[in-house]
Design a protein around this motif. Structure first.
Motif, mmCIF file in Angstrom:
data_model
loop_
_atom_site.group_PDB
_atom_site.id
_atom_site.type_symbol
_atom_site.label_atom_id
_atom_site.label_comp_id
_atom_site.label_asym_id
_atom_site.label_seq_id
_atom_site.Cartn_x
_atom_site.Cartn_y
_atom_site.Cartn_z
ATOM 1 N N UNK A 4 0.691 -1.469 0.154
ATOM 2 C CA UNK A 4 0.211 -0.299 0.123
ATOM 3 C C UNK A 4 0.568 1.172 0.106
ATOM 4 N N UNK A 5 0.267 2.154 -0.643
ATOM 5 C CA UNK A 5 1.460 3.737 -0.780
ATOM 6 C C UNK A 5 0.112 4.546 -0.535
ATOM 7 N N UNK A 6 0.688 5.942 0.685
ATOM 8 C CA UNK A 6 0.322 6.534 1.388
ATOM 9 C C UNK A 6 0.609 7.925 0.659
ATOM 10 N N UNK A 7 0.315 8.398 -0.235
ATOM 11 C CA UNK A 7 1.232 9.619 -0.448
ATOM 12 C C UNK A 7 -0.162 11.187 0.140
ATOM 13 N N UNK A 8 0.657 12.030 0.619
ATOM 14 C CA UNK A 8 0.180 12.785 2.045
ATOM 15 C C UNK A 8 0.723 14.317 1.603
ATOM 16 N N UNK A 9 0.066 15.231 0.846
ATOM 17 C CA UNK A 9 0.120 16.128 0.402
ATOM 18 C C UNK A 9 0.153 17.436 2.104
ATOM 19 N N UNK A 10 1.091 18.115 2.831
ATOM 20 C CA UNK A 10 1.482 18.983 3.053
ATOM 21 C C UNK A 10 1.997 18.380 4.396
ATOM 22 N N UNK A 11 3.001 19.307 5.224
ATOM 23 C CA UNK A 11 3.875 18.538 6.159
ATOM 24 C C UNK A 11 4.173 19.476 7.238
ATOM 25 N N UNK A 12 2.266 19.838 7.671
ATOM 26 C CA UNK A 12 2.071 20.220 8.667
ATOM 27 C C UNK A 12 1.985 19.653 9.867
ATOM 28 N N UNK A 52 -4.457 15.101 16.390
ATOM 29 C CA UNK A 52 -6.233 14.030 16.640
ATOM 30 C C UNK A 52 -6.468 13.271 16.124
ATOM 31 N N UNK A 53 -6.668 14.506 14.528
ATOM 32 C CA UNK A 53 -7.431 13.495 13.185
ATOM 33 C C UNK A 53 -6.374 13.046 12.978
ATOM 34 N N UNK A 54 -5.394 12.854 13.084
ATOM 35 C CA UNK A 54 -4.433 12.236 12.374
ATOM 36 C C UNK A 54 -4.344 10.620 13.100
ATOM 37 N N UNK A 55 -4.381 11.125 14.111
ATOM 38 C CA UNK A 55 -4.308 9.362 15.008
ATOM 39 C C UNK A 55 -5.552 9.014 14.377
ATOM 40 N N UNK A 56 -7.006 9.615 14.132
ATOM 41 C CA UNK A 56 -7.763 8.341 13.829
ATOM 42 C C UNK A 56 -7.376 8.451 12.324
ATOM 43 N N UNK A 80 -5.063 14.799 2.154
ATOM 44 C CA UNK A 80 -4.675 15.951 1.722
ATOM 45 C C UNK A 80 -4.419 16.779 3.587
ATOM 46 N N UNK A 81 -3.840 17.183 3.545
ATOM 47 C CA UNK A 81 -3.546 17.722 4.876
ATOM 48 C C UNK A 81 -2.697 19.353 4.124
ATOM 49 N N UNK A 82 -3.111 20.464 3.199
ATOM 50 C CA UNK A 82 -2.809 21.227 2.262
ATOM 51 C C UNK A 82 -2.544 22.139 3.597
ATOM 52 N N UNK A 102 -0.765 18.083 10.808
ATOM 53 C CA UNK A 102 -1.311 17.478 10.254
ATOM 54 C C UNK A 102 -0.680 16.560 9.207
ATOM 55 N N UNK A 103 0.088 16.261 8.008
ATOM 56 C CA UNK A 103 0.762 15.174 7.490
ATOM 57 C C UNK A 103 1.450 14.869 7.921
ATOM 58 N N UNK A 104 2.440 15.704 8.358
ATOM 59 C CA UNK A 104 3.772 15.187 9.938
ATOM 60 C C UNK A 104 2.883 13.957 10.518
ATOM 61 N N UNK A 105 2.028 14.488 11.438
ATOM 62 C CA UNK A 105 1.648 13.485 12.464
ATOM 63 C C UNK A 105 0.841 11.539 11.939
ATOM 64 N N UNK A 106 0.131 12.239 11.193
ATOM 65 C CA UNK A 106 -0.271 11.691 9.918
ATOM 66 C C UNK A 106 0.682 9.697 9.896
ATOM 67 N N UNK A 107 1.429 10.879 8.856
ATOM 68 C CA UNK A 107 2.962 9.874 8.441
ATOM 69 C C UNK A 107 3.388 9.314 9.827
#
Length: 443
Positions: free
Chosen positions: A1-9, A301-305, A107-109, A11-16
């Motif tokens: 599975x390849x996950x692409x995250x747009x945005x390094x704030x 919190x959103x990124x953990x969900x 999308x974590x823009x 939300x994006x970094x915590x999701x990664x």
């Protein structure tokens, strides 16, 4: 599975990071236009004030650090296209354009700073502070400046104004509304802050919009309400952010009043596309309508969900109360839930009580005044709280966040057990005093 995250704030970094903890095998790619990741934008004013020594101190990790976790962060690129049918993302760097495939897209823009429609915003010496690079530009400009205007008296605007004052500038803080921090505080509470800021030497202008900035190439003055002129060697636009939605629209995601619509698993209306952070709408806990919650705590919190959602684990993002806390100089202020005016706008007849207490036992050295305001609905259910003091605000806001989340009434809370010791509290905690007083307004 390849996950692409747009945005390094956040939300994006915590999701990664959370995704990697749950799935050791998936491929994770983060695309960001910035050259730095994993830093706190909330800390920028405190670097400008000199409280934190360097911008380097607020960078927690580098792209190389994430590489060791097998997270590929590609910096200084602009995502120009999303094709949800082909499941591709196209991005451009300084030298090339590249299209990559994804199985899941996040999308974590974030948001773009709002630029007020006024003449002169393109003059030299006019700044917005979105990232560390913007902070560095302002830090350099401070060296040659004597006066500054910060327009927008939300949290960041107040913190930046105080930072510039600490660096010796003659500072004006302006807000077109008749009060500061209008989303979180009632006017009587914000007036306490205004009095403190003015006592510290900051000129506060309320209820007058800046209509134009004046200068020959470089800003020299600001014109308020087409009448009053105030000198300014630099102007900071702290007028909030608007969700960045271009890619979401391109992908076909449903957009709400302000931002991307997501469910409580952070899924958008398009299959295998998710969104977190400042670019999404959240559910309000008290009345259940959609709102925006552009806070770092919400994004995390959103990124953990979302990480749990992508890994097919049970997940649910709870509605928001937009609890906040800040500190300027010696003064801490915080709020959670509704203000009196917001409750009234939403057809709630609020029952309100403001009390003055102390942060420690009256006889203990250095006890500080604490102003607390409690807002209840007609049944006594707590729907809001605002606190200002020189210490111990955050933990009490957290307590009230829990109380509102659990649907407690002022009667429930007035009967609760609180810890006590003279150095840290009164024998009857200030929160208890406040809810006891508001309880008296009910039969």
């Amino acid at each position: 599975m390849k996950v692409v995250i747009v945005g390094g704030g956040a939300g994006g970094i915590s999701t990664a990071s959370n995704l990697r903890k749950m799935d050791k095998n998936c491929e994770i790619v983060v695309l960001t236009r910035d050259d730095k990741v994993a830093y706190s934008p909330c800390a920028i004013p405190y670097v400008l004030s000199g409280t934190i020594k360097s911008f380097d101190d607020i960078v927690m990790r580098t792209p190389e650090d994430y590489k060791k976790k097998d997270i590929d962060i590609i910096t200084e690129v602009e995502v120009t296209a999303v094709d949800s049918g082909k499941k591709t993302v196209t991005y451009e760097s300084k030298s090339k354009s590249k299209t990559i495939k994804y199985d899941k897209l996040v999308l974590a823009t974030g948001g773009n700073p709002f630029v007020p429609p006024m003449e002169g915003v393109d003059l030299e010496g006019v700044y917005q502070i979105r990232n560390i690079d913007d902070g560095i530009k302002v830090q350099e400009a401070i060296k040659d400046a004597k006066s500054a205007i910060v327009t927008g008296a939300g949290l960041i605007g107040i913190e930046i104004a105080f930072a510039l004052m600490k660096q010796g500038l003659n500072v004006t803080l302006s807000e077109m509304m008749p009060q500061i921090v209008p989303r979180s505080l009632d006017k009587d509470m914000s007036d306490i802050l205004v009095k403190y800021l003015e006592m510290e030497g900051i000129n506060v202008v309320l209820g007058k919009p800046i209509t134009k900035l004046i200068g020959d190439k470089k800003v020299e003055k600001a014109c308020f309400d087409d009448e009053e002129l105030i000198d300014a060697d630099m102007v900071i636009l702290a007028t909030g952010v608007r969700a960045e939605l271009d890619l979401a629209r391109m992908a076909g995601c449903e957009i709400g009043r302000w931002a991307i619509l997501v469910n409580d698993r952070m899924e958008t209306s398009v299959e295998d596309i998710y969104a977190v952070g400042d670019c999404v709408e959240s559910k309000d806990l008290i009345l259940g309508f959609n709102t925006i919650s552009q806070l770092g705590t919400t994004a995390v919190r959103e990124s953990k969900t979302l990480a749990r959602t992508i890994c097919n684990k049970k997940s649910k993002f709870n509605p928001v109360l937009n609890s906040m806390v800040s500190k300027v100089g010696k003064l801490e202020f915080g709020a959670v839930g509704y203000t009196t005016s917001f409750a009234q706008q939403n057809r709630i007849r609020p029952v309100v009580q403001k009390v003055e207490a102390l942060t420690r036992a009256r006889y203990y050295p250095n006890a500080k005044p604490m102003d607390i305001k409690i807002i209840c609905d007609g049944n006594g259910t707590i729907i809001g709280c605002q606190i200002i003091a020189e210490e111990r605000v955050a933990e009490r806001i957290d307590t009230m966040t829990l109380a509102i989340t659990e649907g407690l009434t002022c009667f429930d809370l007035s009967n609760m057990e609180f810890a006590y010791a003279p150095p840290v509290s009164m024998v009857t905690d200030p929160l208890i005093l406040a809810v006891e007083e508001v309880s008296k307004k009910f039969n």
